[in-house]
Design an enzyme around this catalytic site. Structure first.
Site, PDB file in Angstrom:
ATOM      1  N   HIS A 131      38.790  27.391 -10.839  1.00 14.63           N
ATOM      2  CA  HIS A 131      39.767  27.856 -11.856  1.00 14.63           C
ATOM      3  C   HIS A 131      40.945  28.314 -11.922  1.00 14.63           C
ATOM      4  O   HIS A 131      41.301  28.179 -10.399  1.00 14.63           O
ATOM      5  CB  HIS A 131      38.803  29.066 -12.800  1.00 14.63           C
ATOM      6  CG  HIS A 131      37.611  28.563 -13.541  1.00 14.63           C
ATOM      7  ND1 HIS A 131      37.912  27.890 -14.627  1.00 14.63           N
ATOM      8  CD2 HIS A 131      36.354  28.945 -13.554  1.00 14.63           C
ATOM      9  CE1 HIS A 131      36.737  27.734 -15.303  1.00 14.63           C
ATOM     10  NE2 HIS A 131      35.758  28.214 -14.678  1.00 14.63           N
ATOM     11  N   ASP A 161      46.566  26.368 -15.009  1.00 10.90           N
ATOM     12  CA  ASP A 161      45.945  25.465 -16.299  1.00 10.90           C
ATOM     13  C   ASP A 161      47.232  25.085 -16.815  1.00 10.90           C
ATOM     14  O   ASP A 161      47.153  23.674 -17.385  1.00 10.90           O
ATOM     15  CB  ASP A 161      45.172  26.533 -17.092  1.00 10.90           C
ATOM     16  CG  ASP A 161      43.789  26.557 -16.563  1.00 10.90           C
ATOM     17  OD1 ASP A 161      43.309  25.946 -15.562  1.00 10.90           O
ATOM     18  OD2 ASP A 161      43.012  27.524 -17.230  1.00 10.90           O
TER      19      ASP A 161
END
Length: 364
Positions: A131, A161
């Protein structure tokens, strides 16, 4: 409003549903005028990924089961007519499902095949899960974030991200489309969040090499170590952001705080005096509310701003004047950016369902 079309009008993009970075990159392309078709799972086969929302604006959504022959055929018919394909699977998954780069090149040699992953298409971590926080950690972008003596602090999932992932993807797609104008050929764009996160630290590496980052975490000019580049709590529980780095802005900061005539203050760049400066600034900012300080600094180039919540930001006078936020489907959200004087982006629209037939007919 200009009657000319947005910059990416006519560019056809097929996006395979994923989380965060891929949808954000495709949102940027769609905001700039590309016709992005989101291929999502059929209803009933599992949770929709992602749920319809701001990241899916300006899209038509087609439901296909890519593990079925009919679903794969539908996807390949779209790819055959598309300029760009965006997928965010782990390496090898698209190949196993029958729409890897080699298969797509056979039916559309001009296709820009954009792959959005955390670790990239190769390397020992390529098949591993991860992540935002993991990509930042390996890229060296997480360790500098936080206060002295405390754990590194995760900056939500903005850096890997979105900045190092989705935005990097969009840049890569645009570069590949531009190169295609010269070569007539598409290519694979390997956009990895670990690479993008590392890229974002380029300036930091320069600061370290130049001896301008001498301290540890939270002890330097730009990481909250300097008392004139930090946030301060106000009497009402709000916060102010202070970025008075240059001498002229620092002087304006002292003026706004009513400290410009205090000869006892340590010199701005005397690191040994920073704790005392921070104590003085902390006490002074705690004397008034956030809004009172905003008024006190109005007209002063002190680089002092109120720290707004996401809910507050759309109502700020500057954001309202520029139209920095828009409402789409009843949801306030950031407007398309950057801006173009001759071919501006259109007002975003909510996602809407479609079929493969609908899309192919509109692409003729």
């Amino acid at each position: 409003m200009s009657s000319e079309r947005p910059p990416l009008a006519g560019v056809k993009v097929v996006e395979l549903a994923g989380l965060a970075p891929g949808p954000f990159g495709c949102m940027v392309l769609a905001d700039l005028g590309a016709d992005v078709v989101l291929v999502d799972r059929p209803s009933g086969t599992g949770p929709l990924v992602p749920q319809a929302g701001p990241l899916q604006r300006n899209r038509r959504t087609v439901a296909l089961d890519l593990k079925s022959e009919s679903g794969l055929a539908g996807l390949l018919s779209l790819i055959e007519q598309a300029d760009v394909l965006v997928e965010g699977y782990r390496p090898g998954v698209a190949e196993r499902l029958g729409f890897g780069p080699a298969a797509c090149e056979k039916i559309n040699p001009r296709l820009v095949y954009a792959r959005m992953t955390g670790w990239g298409q190769d390397g020992p971590l390529a098949p591993a899960a991860g992540h935002d926080i993991d990509y930042l950690a390996i890229a060296g972008a997480l360790e500098p974030l936080g206060r002295p003596g405390e754990n590194p602090h995760a900056p939500i999932n903005l850096l890997a991200d979105f900045a190092g992932g989705g935005m990097l993807l969009a840049v890569g797609v645009l570069a590949a489309l531009l190169e295609r104008e010269r070569s007539g050929r598409g290519q694979v764009v390997d956009a990895a969040m670990v690479d993008g996160s590392a890229l974002l630290t380029t300036f930091l590496h320069g600061m370290v090499a130049g001896g301008m980052w001498p301290g540890g975490r939270g002890e330097n000019l730009l990481d909250g170590g300097a008392p004139f580049y930090d946030t301060y709590r106000t009497s009402d529980g709000g916060y102010l952001a202070v970025g008075a780095l240059e001498p002229q802005f620092y002087r304006a900061l002292l003026t706004g705080l009513g400290l410009d005539s205090d000869e006892r203050l340590p010199h701005q760049m005397d690191r040994s005096g920073w704790p005392e400066l921070r104590r003085i600034f902390t006490e002074r900012f705690a004397e008034r509310t956030r809004d009172e300080w905003e008024q006190a600094f109005a007209g002063l180039d002190a680089c002092v701003s109120p720290v707004l919540t996401p809910a507050e930001a759309p109502a700020h006078p500057h954001n309202r004047a520029r139209g920095t936020f828009v409402e789409v489907g009843g949801v306030p959200q950031p407007a398309p950016a950057p801006r173009f004087d001759r071919t501006p982006a259109a007002v975003p629209t909510p996602p809407r369902p479609a079929t493969v037939t609908d899309v192919l007919e509109s692409w003729k």
